[in-house]
Design an enzyme around this catalytic site. Sequence first.
Site, short mmCIF file in Angstrom:
data_model
loop_
_atom_site.label_atom_id
_atom_site.label_comp_id
_atom_site.label_asym_id
_atom_site.label_seq_id
_atom_site.Cartn_x
_atom_site.Cartn_y
_atom_site.Cartn_z
N LYS A 229 -0.45 -4.16 -3.37
CA LYS A 229 -1.76 -3.60 -3.01
C LYS A 229 -1.86 -2.20 -3.60
O LYS A 229 -1.27 -1.25 -3.10
CB LYS A 229 -1.96 -3.55 -1.50
CG LYS A 229 -3.32 -2.97 -1.09
CD LYS A 229 -3.47 -2.91 0.42
CE LYS A 229 -4.84 -2.35 0.80
NZ LYS A 229 -5.00 -0.92 0.44
N ASP B 75 10.29 4.80 -9.89
CA ASP B 75 9.86 5.39 -11.16
C ASP B 75 10.57 6.71 -11.45
O ASP B 75 10.80 7.06 -12.61
CB ASP B 75 8.34 5.63 -11.15
CG ASP B 75 7.55 4.35 -11.37
OD1 ASP B 75 8.17 3.30 -11.60
OD2 ASP B 75 6.31 4.41 -11.30
N SER C 299 0.82 -1.22 0.00
CA SER C 299 0.00 0.00 0.00
C SER C 299 0.85 1.27 0.00
O SER C 299 1.62 1.50 -0.93
CB SER C 299 -0.95 -0.05 1.19
OG SER C 299 -1.93 0.97 1.11
#
Length: 554
Positions: free
Chosen positions: A318, A304, A293
């Site tokens: 998740k 990223d 999460s």
Amino acid sequence: MKKYMLAALCLIMAYGLYTASAKGSNKTQVAQNLNIFNALYRELQMSYVDSLDSDKNIRNAIDAMLGQIDPYTEYYPVEEQDKLMQISSGEFSGIGSIIAQRNGYVYLSEPQWGSPARAAGAKAGDILIAIDGDTLPYGYTTAEATKRLRGQAGTKVHLTVKRPYATDSIVELDIIRGKITTNPVPYYGMVDDGIGYISLTTFNEKSSQLVKEALMDLKKNPNLKSLVLDLRDNGGGLLESAVQIVGYFVPKGTVVVTTKSRDEKQQKTYKTSQSPIDTQLPIVVLVNGGTASAAEIVSGSLQDLDRAVIVGERSYGKGLVQTSRPLPYDGLLKLTVARYYIPSGRLIQAIDYSHRNPDGTVARIPDSLTNVYHTVAGREVRDGGGITPDVKVTHPEMNRLIYNMLVDNWVYDYATRYAAQQGANVPSAKDFVVSDSIFADFKAFIDPNRFEYDKLCETGLKYLRDAAESEGYMTDSVAAQFTVLEGMLKHNLNHDLDHNRHALTTLIDDEISARYYSEGDRVMRTLLHDQDLDSAKVILNTPNRYKELLAPKK
């Protein structure tokens, strides 16, 4: 008959409401389904041969319906909402001890450091006999005990416990309940020459501020050259906290995560809103299968944005966002309202709960069906299965001996006995070691007549012998070879314990540490034998390797 009736009741409610939503039904169809359910249950209440527990039945129906959606959409009546509040605030009132059930009895598994329970003399392993004079029956559950143990700060609860390995085994404890605070940053410090370390265990209202304070304190050290952010076994929490923490390391205004719901108008993009603390410090983020999460938002967005190297094992996966909605009679519904997408555009949700197998089960999205995305620098990353580390660390698989040591509480019980015999006479957290004498004492503690584990060599030989006999290959010479092999591979518990000494020593160390040292000291001790951290140190101590990992493959 009653259990089949209740199951049918749950399925009717779940199916009616689910199909109404799934097919985009209008308000009339929803009302019809609700009317059917109300009429059905009214008939059961009025005419069924036995009396029904309406609260229990309706709760079963609600749970059955929500269970067909996803594991994160849950109903909380007013008396259970403290669990939800604790997650976000990191605070609750009680005695401050993890409790567990074993052999039909509830026991204090781990009185927390600095808690009212520990201050009153509670010890790990204490078995609850009575609460405020009321004897607890066999089979008493942890949920029932929790209700009795929690209460307003400043109130008293009297416990009668049975203490293992103590001469006077029945102990009376008067505990004054207090406000228990979960510290999301139990430890930070320098773990190597130039390498700082921050352990972050959850994302609550205090997480971002405490990470900031830890980072600022580390930066006061002129030798700080790089940072390890440990998100292993961090199950997540507040999304806003995750965005703030990413903002410490990237320029203001950077997109961290986008949430997309069924209503396109409800799409939200979260950007960093404050000036960063440091955009150049090399960072390694540690992750594992328990990283989920909000912890995946931090690790995934830093990956990223090519701002950190991710080390460890693939994270949980998740990518669903929950919020709470008020219900009648002060109830709350925590429901999934959106999916989150990290900067590359990828969704890291590993399971699509809207597509179930015929038996109702769900499975992770196979790697073959995942899609390629790209980081800011052009590195390939994939969706559909958590955050894949840039550097994977392979850990030894748990064998049956270690598994049974944990499941049957042998290490836990040994640490309980060690603490009872040793008392307070232990070295400091920095000096304690599981010595040869401690390990020998542990081996003597294991009762070979009670300790059971699968002996794979013996099991495999028996299977092979049976196969040879069944297929006609069991000649006298083959049988003689089997006899020789059985003698050579016969399991010896003492040998098996010695063979697994490294893993057992780590477990013993952790359990004994839990009885003597603070949470921060315990984290510090685990770092002494941490394979993931060792890999991070190698990367951060080799600048060219760090840059190579963040560069796209040619």
